[in-house]
Design an enzyme around this catalytic site. Structure first.
Site, PDB file in Angstrom:
ATOM      1  N   GLN A 139       2.081  -5.985  -3.130  1.00 45.12           N
ATOM      2  CA  GLN A 139       2.625  -6.121  -1.762  1.00 45.12           C
ATOM      3  C   GLN A 139       3.933  -5.313  -1.629  1.00 45.12           C
ATOM      4  O   GLN A 139       4.078  -4.305  -2.286  1.00 45.12           O
ATOM      5  CB  GLN A 139       2.815  -7.597  -1.407  1.00 45.12           C
ATOM      6  CG  GLN A 139       1.514  -8.352  -1.170  1.00 45.12           C
ATOM      7  CD  GLN A 139       0.821  -8.831  -2.425  1.00 45.12           C
ATOM      8  OE1 GLN A 139       1.446  -9.429  -3.274  1.00 45.12           O
ATOM      9  NE2 GLN A 139      -0.463  -8.584  -2.555  1.00 45.12           N
TER      10      GLN A 139
ATOM     11  N   GLY B  52       1.367   2.990  -2.617  1.00 46.20           N
ATOM     12  CA  GLY B  52       0.919   3.831  -3.731  1.00 46.20           C
ATOM     13  C   GLY B  52       1.536   3.374  -5.051  1.00 46.20           C
ATOM     14  O   GLY B  52       1.800   4.183  -5.934  1.00 46.20           O
ATOM     15  N   LYS B  53       1.724   2.053  -5.186  1.00 41.46           N
ATOM     16  CA  LYS B  53       2.334   1.513  -6.404  1.00 41.46           C
ATOM     17  C   LYS B  53       1.451   1.746  -7.630  1.00 41.46           C
ATOM     18  O   LYS B  53       1.936   2.131  -8.688  1.00 41.46           O
ATOM     19  CB  LYS B  53       2.574   0.002  -6.240  1.00 41.46           C
ATOM     20  CG  LYS B  53       3.553  -0.333  -5.126  1.00 41.46           C
ATOM     21  CD  LYS B  53       3.668  -1.829  -4.902  1.00 41.46           C
ATOM     22  CE  LYS B  53       2.419  -2.468  -4.321  1.00 41.46           C
ATOM     23  NZ  LYS B  53       2.115  -2.089  -2.920  1.00 41.46           N
TER      24      LYS B  53
ATOM     25  N   GLY C 284      -4.526  -4.520  -3.586  1.00 45.56           N
ATOM     26  CA  GLY C 284      -5.561  -3.515  -3.833  1.00 45.56           C
ATOM     27  C   GLY C 284      -4.830  -2.282  -4.318  1.00 45.56           C
ATOM     28  O   GLY C 284      -4.161  -1.621  -3.535  1.00 45.56           O
ATOM     29  N   HIS C 285      -4.880  -2.006  -5.609  1.00 42.89           N
ATOM     30  CA  HIS C 285      -4.123  -0.889  -6.189  1.00 42.89           C
ATOM     31  C   HIS C 285      -5.095   0.172  -6.666  1.00 42.89           C
ATOM     32  O   HIS C 285      -6.061  -0.131  -7.359  1.00 42.89           O
ATOM     33  CB  HIS C 285      -3.255  -1.376  -7.354  1.00 42.89           C
ATOM     34  CG  HIS C 285      -2.185  -2.340  -6.926  1.00 42.89           C
ATOM     35  ND1 HIS C 285      -1.308  -2.922  -7.793  1.00 42.89           N
ATOM     36  CD2 HIS C 285      -1.861  -2.806  -5.693  1.00 42.89           C
ATOM     37  CE1 HIS C 285      -0.485  -3.706  -7.122  1.00 42.89           C
ATOM     38  NE2 HIS C 285      -0.811  -3.668  -5.848  1.00 42.89           N
ATOM     39  N   THR C 286      -4.832   1.405  -6.263  1.00 44.88           N
ATOM     40  CA  THR C 286      -5.759   2.480  -6.584  1.00 44.88           C
ATOM     41  C   THR C 286      -5.209   3.351  -7.708  1.00 44.88           C
ATOM     42  O   THR C 286      -4.055   3.780  -7.648  1.00 44.88           O
ATOM     43  CB  THR C 286      -5.974   3.370  -5.345  1.00 44.88           C
ATOM     44  OG1 THR C 286      -6.159   2.519  -4.219  1.00 44.88           O
ATOM     45  CG2 THR C 286      -7.165   4.277  -5.515  1.00 44.88           C
TER      46      THR C 286
ATOM     47  N   ARG D  41      -5.563   0.540   9.055  1.00 42.45           N
ATOM     48  CA  ARG D  41      -4.170   0.122   8.964  1.00 42.45           C
ATOM     49  C   ARG D  41      -3.404   0.641  10.174  1.00 42.45           C
ATOM     50  O   ARG D  41      -3.682   1.721  10.671  1.00 42.45           O
ATOM     51  CB  ARG D  41      -3.532   0.674   7.689  1.00 42.45           C
ATOM     52  CG  ARG D  41      -4.151   0.112   6.413  1.00 42.45           C
ATOM     53  CD  ARG D  41      -3.592   0.807   5.167  1.00 42.45           C
ATOM     54  NE  ARG D  41      -4.179   0.271   3.939  1.00 42.45           N
ATOM     55  CZ  ARG D  41      -4.303   0.940   2.807  1.00 42.45           C
ATOM     56  NH1 ARG D  41      -3.884   2.193   2.719  1.00 42.45           N
ATOM     57  NH2 ARG D  41      -4.839   0.378   1.740  1.00 42.45           N
TER      58      ARG D  41
ATOM     59  N   HIS E 195       2.683  10.358  -0.520  1.00 41.22           N
ATOM     60  CA  HIS E 195       1.978  10.738   0.702  1.00 41.22           C
ATOM     61  C   HIS E 195       2.684  11.817   1.521  1.00 41.22           C
ATOM     62  O   HIS E 195       2.508  11.885   2.737  1.00 41.22           O
ATOM     63  CB  HIS E 195       1.742   9.513   1.608  1.00 41.22           C
ATOM     64  CG  HIS E 195       0.902   8.440   0.976  1.00 41.22           C
ATOM     65  ND1 HIS E 195       1.429   7.468   0.172  1.00 41.22           N
ATOM     66  CD2 HIS E 195      -0.418   8.200   1.038  1.00 41.22           C
ATOM     67  CE1 HIS E 195       0.461   6.667  -0.241  1.00 41.22           C
ATOM     68  NE2 HIS E 195      -0.678   7.089   0.275  1.00 41.22           N
TER      69      HIS E 195
ATOM     70  N   ASP F 197       0.808  -1.226   0.000  1.00 38.27           N
ATOM     71  CA  ASP F 197       0.000   0.000   0.000  1.00 38.27           C
ATOM     72  C   ASP F 197       0.842   1.277   0.000  1.00 38.27           C
ATOM     73  O   ASP F 197       0.461   2.295   0.588  1.00 38.27           O
ATOM     74  CB  ASP F 197      -0.975   0.011   1.196  1.00 38.27           C
ATOM     75  CG  ASP F 197      -1.903  -1.188   1.167  1.00 38.27           C
ATOM     76  OD1 ASP F 197      -2.262  -1.629   0.059  1.00 38.27           O
ATOM     77  OD2 ASP F 197      -2.262  -1.685   2.247  1.00 38.27           O
TER      78      ASP F 197
HETATM   79  P1  GDP Z   1      -0.825   0.202  -3.608  1.00 39.52           P
HETATM   80  O1  GDP Z   1      -1.376  -1.059  -3.069  1.00 39.52           O
HETATM   81  O2  GDP Z   1       0.640   0.334  -3.339  1.00 39.52           O
HETATM   82  O3  GDP Z   1      -1.127   0.437  -5.068  1.00 39.52           O
HETATM   83  O4  GDP Z   1      -1.525   1.366  -2.785  1.00 39.52           O
HETATM   84  P2  GDP Z   1      -3.102   1.460  -2.367  1.00 39.52           P
HETATM   85  O5  GDP Z   1      -3.870   1.857  -3.557  1.00 39.52           O
HETATM   86  O6  GDP Z   1      -3.533   0.249  -1.633  1.00 39.52           O
HETATM   87  O7  GDP Z   1      -3.023   2.597  -1.262  1.00 39.52           O
HETATM   88  C1  GDP Z   1      -2.556   3.857  -1.558  1.00 39.52           C
HETATM   89  C2  GDP Z   1      -3.658   4.876  -1.274  1.00 39.52           C
HETATM   90  O8  GDP Z   1      -3.087   6.153  -1.158  1.00 39.52           O
HETATM   91  C3  GDP Z   1      -4.687   5.016  -2.384  1.00 39.52           C
HETATM   92  O9  GDP Z   1      -5.922   5.377  -1.847  1.00 39.52           O
HETATM   93  C4  GDP Z   1      -4.109   6.116  -3.254  1.00 39.52           C
HETATM   94  O10 GDP Z   1      -5.071   6.802  -4.021  1.00 39.52           O
HETATM   95  C5  GDP Z   1      -3.523   7.008  -2.210  1.00 39.52           C
HETATM   96  N1  GDP Z   1      -2.318   7.738  -2.610  1.00 39.52           N
HETATM   97  C6  GDP Z   1      -1.309   7.350  -3.434  1.00 39.52           C
HETATM   98  N2  GDP Z   1      -0.338   8.296  -3.468  1.00 39.52           N
HETATM   99  C7  GDP Z   1      -0.730   9.281  -2.622  1.00 39.52           C
HETATM  100  C8  GDP Z   1      -0.146  10.527  -2.200  1.00 39.52           C
HETATM  101  O11 GDP Z   1       0.948  10.913  -2.594  1.00 39.52           O
HETATM  102  N3  GDP Z   1      -0.876  11.263  -1.301  1.00 39.52           N
HETATM  103  C9  GDP Z   1      -2.098  10.861  -0.834  1.00 39.52           C
HETATM  104  N4  GDP Z   1      -2.733  11.635   0.026  1.00 39.52           N
HETATM  105  N5  GDP Z   1      -2.659   9.710  -1.211  1.00 39.52           N
HETATM  106  C10 GDP Z   1      -1.989   8.932  -2.089  1.00 39.52           C
HETATM  107  P1  IMO Z   2      -0.865  -4.259  -2.110  1.00 35.52           P
HETATM  108  O1  IMO Z   2      -0.438  -4.845  -3.432  1.00 35.52           O
HETATM  109  C1  IMO Z   2      -0.695  -4.586   2.253  1.00 35.52           C
HETATM  110  C2  IMO Z   2      -0.620  -8.667   3.935  1.00 35.52           C
HETATM  111  C3  IMO Z   2      -1.834  -9.127   4.704  1.00 35.52           C
HETATM  112  C4  IMO Z   2      -1.183 -10.108   5.667  1.00 35.52           C
HETATM  113  C5  IMO Z   2      -0.102 -10.754   4.817  1.00 35.52           C
HETATM  114  C6  IMO Z   2      -0.499 -12.093   4.222  1.00 35.52           C
HETATM  115  O2  IMO Z   2      -2.177  -3.575  -2.163  1.00 35.52           O
HETATM  116  O3  IMO Z   2       0.235  -3.418  -1.553  1.00 35.52           O
HETATM  117  P2  IMO Z   2      -2.112 -12.777   2.223  1.00 35.52           P
HETATM  118  O4  IMO Z   2      -3.581 -12.569   2.062  1.00 35.52           O
HETATM  119  O5  IMO Z   2      -1.277 -12.180   1.146  1.00 35.52           O
HETATM  120  O6  IMO Z   2      -1.742 -14.197   2.485  1.00 35.52           O
HETATM  121  O7  IMO Z   2      -1.767 -11.983   3.597  1.00 35.52           O
HETATM  122  O8  IMO Z   2       0.191  -9.826   3.784  1.00 35.52           O
HETATM  123  N1  IMO Z   2      -0.915  -8.157   2.564  1.00 35.52           N
HETATM  124  C7  IMO Z   2      -0.890  -6.864   2.204  1.00 35.52           C
HETATM  125  N2  IMO Z   2      -0.678  -5.749   2.937  1.00 35.52           N
HETATM  126  N3  IMO Z   2      -0.867  -4.492   0.913  1.00 35.52           N
HETATM  127  C8  IMO Z   2      -1.054  -5.592   0.163  1.00 35.52           C
HETATM  128  O9  IMO Z   2      -1.105  -5.557  -1.182  1.00 35.52           O
HETATM  129  C9  IMO Z   2      -1.102  -6.845   0.809  1.00 35.52           C
HETATM  130  N4  IMO Z   2      -1.289  -8.116   0.385  1.00 35.52           N
HETATM  131  C10 IMO Z   2      -1.161  -8.903   1.462  1.00 35.52           C
HETATM  132  O10 IMO Z   2      -2.444  -8.060   5.367  1.00 35.52           O
HETATM  133  O11 IMO Z   2      -0.525  -9.431   6.710  1.00 35.52           O
HETATM  134 MG    MG Z   3      -2.901  -1.733  -1.788  1.00 32.35          MG
END
Ligand code: GDP
Ligand code: IMO
Ligand code: MG
Length: 464
Positions: free
Chosen positions: A232, A14-15, A39-41, A338, A364, A12
């Site tokens: 991840q 912000g990939k 979960g990628h946004t 989180r 962020h 998470d």
């Molecule tokens: P990922 O799993 O690495 O792709 O990241 P997620 O999508 O799970 O979580 C990142 C969250 O932060 C999402 O809701 C994004 O829209 C948001 N985000 C990404 N970059 C930034 C940033 O620079 N600032 C803020 N405020 N939010 C961000």
């Molecule tokens: P993105 O790609 C954050 C964490 C779970 C748990 C551990 C194992 O959005 O960054 P799993 O279901 O993979 O067997 O869970 O890994 N986890 C993540 N934490 N971002 C993720 O993906 C994650 N995918 C798994 O919370 O601790």
């Molecule tokens: Mg994510």
């Protein structure tokens, strides 16, 4: 050429957003590990897309590929594709025939094992998507691959071998009754056969199956730009992370080669960008030396009111709440709050060693705005010594005490305008923070995120 995007921390970071920012020049975006635990946004034209299997570039018309290193739940994939179609998008997604399929029994077993482990505080707090059990079956040579869904006779044989084993596991090891305590259809070979054969038919009808390595090598030879989208992060990598509180795959850069079928020289010949969140966030259990406050059910020893082991709520709890709310730190996949903490530099040095980053994207920065002081865990104290990187066992990591270094904070700002004006327009204290990170990791900053949208990202350097 190739660009590999890797999470430097705990997921998470912000990939998805960075894949999107650099996505214009890209022709093919490849996931090389993980599954619908990700979960990628992506924010595109004001609309937010939360993707768990479809590679982030696919919402902008790039070819998306799920590599052989992924574990694919076809039900989730088709739900996601259908939901995108309802929003007017028709992503072109291919799946490696060598990728493993997640079956309903994997999800059930994921939940059962987590329940048992929770008695001993060993649960990873998984996403419950069946990721671990599917990789177990892959390594145990009893998995079912996407290619098998296209060959009904093989699918039938594989199910007839594996389903009785899963039934015995539920009945004899967990002492539960199938159809009573757990969903019966998840353990019914005939039912599974029909469902998964139908998935195979759709994959074939939509021409989605590929020989991933061959496909990518062809595209690269034709001059295409390829991006590897890690899911991840490094510290939840099965080899390099905080075992056993990890996911079951290799998000680290080496995984991009193994998980897609191109050579390591192809990945290493390109750029490898480490994605960093300006602080830490964590969904799951296990230690976290720079944690602020706590989250019940995840922080070891945490109470429901956010305190740890009966200690009174303090300044750290308030800081954690501030960062969690400003940053929207609630899981994309599960909605869980989180855990949050200060940036952990030993963790980032470990990630830099493991991945060989050529550039960094730091996200962020806006979330920390308004704090008087921003701290980082610069090093750890362990047994009277100072450590600059993570110890290899998680138990020892849990014994580490973070040595904080403090920075003057930066004020709230018009981030959109700053992003447009460029790096030099960032508040001076924010630049000092970034320059510290870059110097410590001896890696240049390629991008800075100051908000979730593409227009709120400062691109300092483009890898293409
Ligand atoms: P990922 O799993 O690495 O792709 O990241 P997620 O999508 O799970 O979580 C990142 C969250 O932060 C999402 O809701 C994004 O829209 C948001 N985000 C990404 N970059 C930034 C940033 O620079 N600032 C803020 N405020 N939010 C961000
Ligand atoms: P993105 O790609 C954050 C964490 C779970 C748990 C551990 C194992 O959005 O960054 P799993 O279901 O993979 O067997 O869970 O890994 N986890 C993540 N934490 N971002 C993720 O993906 C994650 N995918 C798994 O919370 O601790
Ligand atoms: Mg994510």
């Amino acid at each position: 050429m190739t660009v590999t995007i890797v999470g430097s921390q705990l997921g998470d970071e912000g990939k998805g957003g960075i894949v999107d920012v650099y996505g214009d020049a890209v022709d093919v975006v490849v996931r090389y590990q993980g599954g619908d635990n990700a979960g990628h946004t992506v924010v595109y034209e004001g609309d937010e897309y939360k993707l768990s299997l479809v590679p982030s570039g696919a919402v902008r018309g790039k070819v998306g590929v799920l590599g052989n290193g992924c574990v694919v739940n076809p039900a989730t994939l088709f739900e996601e594709l259908d939901a995108l179609a309802d929003r007017g998008l028709s992503p072109d997604v291919r799946i490696a025939e060598r990728a493993h399929a997640i079956l309903p029994y994997h999800r059930v077993l994921d939940g059962l094992e987590e329940d048992v482990k929770s008695d001993d505080d060993l649960a990873a707090g998984t996403t419950g998507r069946g990721i671990g059990p599917t990789y177990e079956d892959k390594a145990g040579r009893r998995g079912i691959r996407i290619g098998d869904l296209l060959a009904p006779a093989t699918l039938r044989d594989r199910l007839e071998y594996v389903v009785p084993q899963k039934r015995a596991l539920v009945e004899d090891v967990y002492d539960l009754e199938i159809g009573e305590d757990v969903d019966g259809t998840a353990f019914d070979a005939d039912d599974l056969f029909e469902t998964y054969r139908a998935f195979g038919e759709r994959i074939a009808a939509e021409d989605m199956a590929v020989n991933c390595g061959a496909f990518l090598n062809r595209r690269l030879e034709a001059g295409d730009e390829v991006m590897f989208e890690g899911a991840q992060g490094t510290s939840i990598d099965i080899d390099h992370g905080i075992y056993p509180y990890v996911t079951s795959s290799n998000p680290t850069a080496g995984g991009a080669a193994v998980g897609s079928g191109v050579g390591p020289t192809v990945v290493g010949g390109g750029e490898v960008i480490g994605i960093i969140k300006s602080y830490l966030s964590r969904v799951g259990t296990g230690p976290l030396p720079t944690e602020l406050g706590s989250v019940a059910g995840q922080t070891p020893g945490a109470e429901d009111d956010g305190t740890v082991d009966g200690d009174a709520a303090d300044e750290d709890t308030d800081l954690a709440t501030y960062i969690r709310d400003e940053g929207g730190e609630y899981g994309t996949v599960t909605g869980r709050p989180r855990r949050v903490g200060w940036l952990d530099m030993p963790m980032l040095r470990h990630a830099t060693n493991t991945n060989g980053f050529t550039g960094l994207a730091v996200n962020h920065l806006d979330v920390l705005a308004g704090l008087e002081t921003v701290a980082v865990g610069h090093a750890y104290r362990l047994d009277g010594e100072t450590l600059l990187t993570m110890p290899p066992t998680t138990e020892r990591w849990g014994d580490c005490e973070a040595e904080l270094r403090r920075f003057d904070g930066w004020p709230e700002a018009e981030w959109g305008a700053i992003a447009e004006a460029g790096y030099e327009a960032l508040p001076e204290n924010a630049r000092a923070y970034l320059e510290y990170i870059s110097a410590e990791l001896d890696t240049p900053i390629y991008a800075v995120g100051v908000g979730p949208g593409r227009e709120e990202t400062i691109v300092v350097e483009s890898p293409f």
